[in-house]
Design a protein around this motif. Structure first.
Motif, PDB file in Angstrom:
ATOM      1  N   HIS A 261       0.866  -1.180   0.000  1.00 21.66           N
ATOM      2  CA  HIS A 261       0.000   0.000   0.000  1.00 21.66           C
ATOM      3  C   HIS A 261       0.904   1.231   0.000  1.00 21.66           C
ATOM      4  O   HIS A 261       1.918   1.266   0.706  1.00 21.66           O
ATOM      5  CB  HIS A 261      -0.916   0.015   1.226  1.00 21.66           C
ATOM      6  N   ALA A 262       0.540   2.261  -0.772  1.00 20.41           N
ATOM      7  CA  ALA A 262       1.360   3.472  -0.863  1.00 20.41           C
ATOM      8  C   ALA A 262       1.351   4.260   0.453  1.00 20.41           C
ATOM      9  O   ALA A 262       2.359   4.847   0.840  1.00 20.41           O
ATOM     10  CB  ALA A 262       0.877   4.355  -2.014  1.00 20.41           C
ATOM     11  N   ARG A 263       0.199   4.258   1.138  1.00 23.69           N
ATOM     12  CA  ARG A 263       0.074   4.986   2.413  1.00 23.69           C
ATOM     13  C   ARG A 263      -0.641   4.098   3.428  1.00 23.69           C
ATOM     14  O   ARG A 263      -1.602   3.408   3.079  1.00 23.69           O
ATOM     15  CB  ARG A 263      -0.720   6.287   2.219  1.00 23.69           C
ATOM     16  N   ILE A 264      -0.148   4.132   4.659  1.00 22.69           N
ATOM     17  CA  ILE A 264      -0.792   3.357   5.728  1.00 22.69           C
ATOM     18  C   ILE A 264      -0.838   4.191   7.011  1.00 22.69           C
ATOM     19  O   ILE A 264      -0.061   5.132   7.180  1.00 22.69           O
ATOM     20  CB  ILE A 264      -0.049   2.027   6.022  1.00 22.69           C
ATOM     21  N   THR A 265      -1.750   3.825   7.885  1.00 24.81           N
ATOM     22  CA  THR A 265      -1.770   4.375   9.243  1.00 24.81           C
ATOM     23  C   THR A 265      -1.584   3.194  10.182  1.00 24.81           C
ATOM     24  O   THR A 265      -2.288   2.184  10.070  1.00 24.81           O
ATOM     25  CB  THR A 265      -3.100   5.104   9.530  1.00 24.81           C
ATOM     26  N   VAL A 266      -0.603   3.326  11.064  1.00 22.51           N
ATOM     27  CA  VAL A 266      -0.246   2.257  11.998  1.00 22.51           C
ATOM     28  C   VAL A 266      -0.489   2.733  13.422  1.00 22.51           C
ATOM     29  O   VAL A 266      -0.184   3.880  13.755  1.00 22.51           O
ATOM     30  CB  VAL A 266       1.251   1.868  11.833  1.00 22.51           C
ATOM     31  N   LYS A 267      -1.037   1.838  14.243  1.00 20.41           N
ATOM     32  CA  LYS A 267      -1.162   2.092  15.673  1.00 20.41           C
ATOM     33  C   LYS A 267      -0.354   1.033  16.408  1.00 20.41           C
ATOM     34  O   LYS A 267      -0.323  -0.125  15.992  1.00 20.41           O
ATOM     35  CB  LYS A 267      -2.630   1.986  16.125  1.00 20.41           C
ATOM     36  N   GLY A 268       0.273   1.436  17.504  1.00 15.68           N
ATOM     37  CA  GLY A 268       1.029   0.494  18.321  1.00 15.68           C
ATOM     38  C   GLY A 268       1.360   1.149  19.644  1.00 15.68           C
ATOM     39  O   GLY A 268       1.027   2.319  19.877  1.00 15.68           O
ATOM     40  N   VAL A 269       2.012   0.402  20.518  1.00 12.86           N
ATOM     41  CA  VAL A 269       2.398   0.905  21.835  1.00 12.86           C
ATOM     42  C   VAL A 269       3.920   0.954  21.882  1.00 12.86           C
ATOM     43  O   VAL A 269       4.595  -0.027  21.570  1.00 12.86           O
ATOM     44  CB  VAL A 269       1.837  -0.011  22.954  1.00 12.86           C
ATOM     45  N   ASN A 270       4.459   2.128  22.273  1.00 15.64           N
ATOM     46  CA  ASN A 270       5.916   2.271  22.305  1.00 15.64           C
ATOM     47  C   ASN A 270       6.501   1.741  23.619  1.00 15.64           C
ATOM     48  O   ASN A 270       5.772   1.263  24.497  1.00 15.64           O
ATOM     49  CB  ASN A 270       6.337   3.723  22.011  1.00 15.64           C
ATOM     50  N   LEU A 271       7.816   1.826  23.752  1.00 17.63           N
ATOM     51  CA  LEU A 271       8.513   1.300  24.938  1.00 17.63           C
ATOM     52  C   LEU A 271       8.086   1.975  26.237  1.00 17.63           C
ATOM     53  O   LEU A 271       8.190   1.392  27.304  1.00 17.63           O
ATOM     54  CB  LEU A 271      10.029   1.426  24.766  1.00 17.63           C
ATOM     55  N   GLU A 272       7.595   3.206  26.126  1.00 15.96           N
ATOM     56  CA  GLU A 272       7.135   3.931  27.316  1.00 15.96           C
ATOM     57  C   GLU A 272       5.692   3.561  27.678  1.00 15.96           C
ATOM     58  O   GLU A 272       5.127   4.088  28.624  1.00 15.96           O
ATOM     59  CB  GLU A 272       7.226   5.461  27.095  1.00 15.96           C
ATOM     60  N   GLY A 273       5.075   2.684  26.871  1.00 16.58           N
ATOM     61  CA  GLY A 273       3.711   2.246  27.162  1.00 16.58           C
ATOM     62  C   GLY A 273       2.636   3.163  26.603  1.00 16.58           C
ATOM     63  O   GLY A 273       1.468   3.046  26.935  1.00 16.58           O
ATOM     64  N   LYS A 274       3.050   4.092  25.742  1.00 15.87           N
ATOM     65  CA  LYS A 274       2.111   5.055  25.162  1.00 15.87           C
ATOM     66  C   LYS A 274       1.633   4.568  23.794  1.00 15.87           C
ATOM     67  O   LYS A 274       2.454   4.129  22.974  1.00 15.87           O
ATOM     68  CB  LYS A 274       2.840   6.395  25.018  1.00 15.87           C
ATOM     69  N   GLU A 275       0.311   4.656  23.552  1.00 13.02           N
ATOM     70  CA  GLU A 275      -0.186   4.291  22.224  1.00 13.02           C
ATOM     71  C   GLU A 275       0.158   5.408  21.248  1.00 13.02           C
ATOM     72  O   GLU A 275      -0.046   6.582  21.548  1.00 13.02           O
ATOM     73  CB  GLU A 275      -1.696   4.053  22.227  1.00 13.02           C
ATOM     74  N   ILE A 276       0.714   5.020  20.112  1.00 12.53           N
ATOM     75  CA  ILE A 276       1.038   6.023  19.095  1.00 12.53           C
ATOM     76  C   ILE A 276       0.367   5.644  17.781  1.00 12.53           C
ATOM     77  O   ILE A 276       0.061   4.479  17.532  1.00 12.53           O
ATOM     78  CB  ILE A 276       2.563   6.220  18.908  1.00 12.53           C
ATOM     79  N   LYS A 277       0.154   6.668  16.966  1.00 12.32           N
ATOM     80  CA  LYS A 277      -0.475   6.495  15.659  1.00 12.32           C
ATOM     81  C   LYS A 277       0.432   7.180  14.644  1.00 12.32           C
ATOM     82  O   LYS A 277       0.797   8.345  14.832  1.00 12.32           O
ATOM     83  CB  LYS A 277      -1.860   7.137  15.697  1.00 12.32           C
TER      84      LYS A 277
END
Length: 184
Positions: A124-140
């Protein structure tokens, strides 16, 4: 520190498994594993460190590649505008993507695949990803170009998919109509 000996190779059954979700909040062991994935990718791009420890350069690494079947990835790369994308994520998922496709003109490679496998890998040319970083914060993250391709490649590892699964066996360099070629 992860070395090339820790990275399992193509054909290993863990690479074809769907990885397990990481329980939140992550354990110290899971945090250490995720940290070491990012450390490997960063170190592998440093010519002195990679020469000293025999690291093959990479821009991403997923936990299944070190025989840990859990949903963790690390990515460290710059895009065509020299913007740095350096992320270590627990349970990353693609929440939306473009219809438009893209592919790396040079083809994709993988730290778990020793030989080059030529061909275009449609992404896909563009995507939006969500996940949790090492600090425990959800990022988009909203991604395009090389970062989007890299994240799709690593998230595929969490689902037991290898990059060459997308290459047309009959015509590996078949032009993808309307797709954006990405230079690396």
């Amino acid at each position: 520190m992860i070395t090339m000996e820790d990275i399992i190779r193509d054909g290993h059954p863990t690479l074809r498994k769907v990885a397990a979700e990481v329980a939140m909040p992550p354990s110290d062991v899971d945090k250490q594993i995720l940290s070491s994935l990012l450390e490997y990718v960063i170190n592998s791009q440093n010519s002195e460190i990679s020469a000293k420890y025999g690291l093959r350069p990479g821009i991403g690494l997923a936990a299944p590649q070190i025989n840990v079947s859990k949903r963790m990835i690390a990515v460290h790369l710059t895009d065509d505008k020299e913007e740095l994308y350096s992320y270590a994520l627990f349970n990353p998922r693609i929440i939306s993507h473009s219809v438009e496709k893209s592919y790396l003109q040079s083809g994709e490679g993988c730290l778990s695949v020793d030989e080059p496998i030529p061909g275009y890998v449609q992404r896909h040319a563009r995507i939006t990803v969500k996940g949790v970083n090492l600090e425990g914060k959800e990022i988009k993250l909203r991604l395009k170009g090389l970062p989007a391709i890299c994240f799709q490649h690593e998230i595929d590892h969490l689902n037991g998919i290898m990059f060459y699964d997308y290459i047309d066996k009959q015509n590996p360099f078949k032009q993808v109509e309307g797709a954006i070629p990405i230079e690396r």
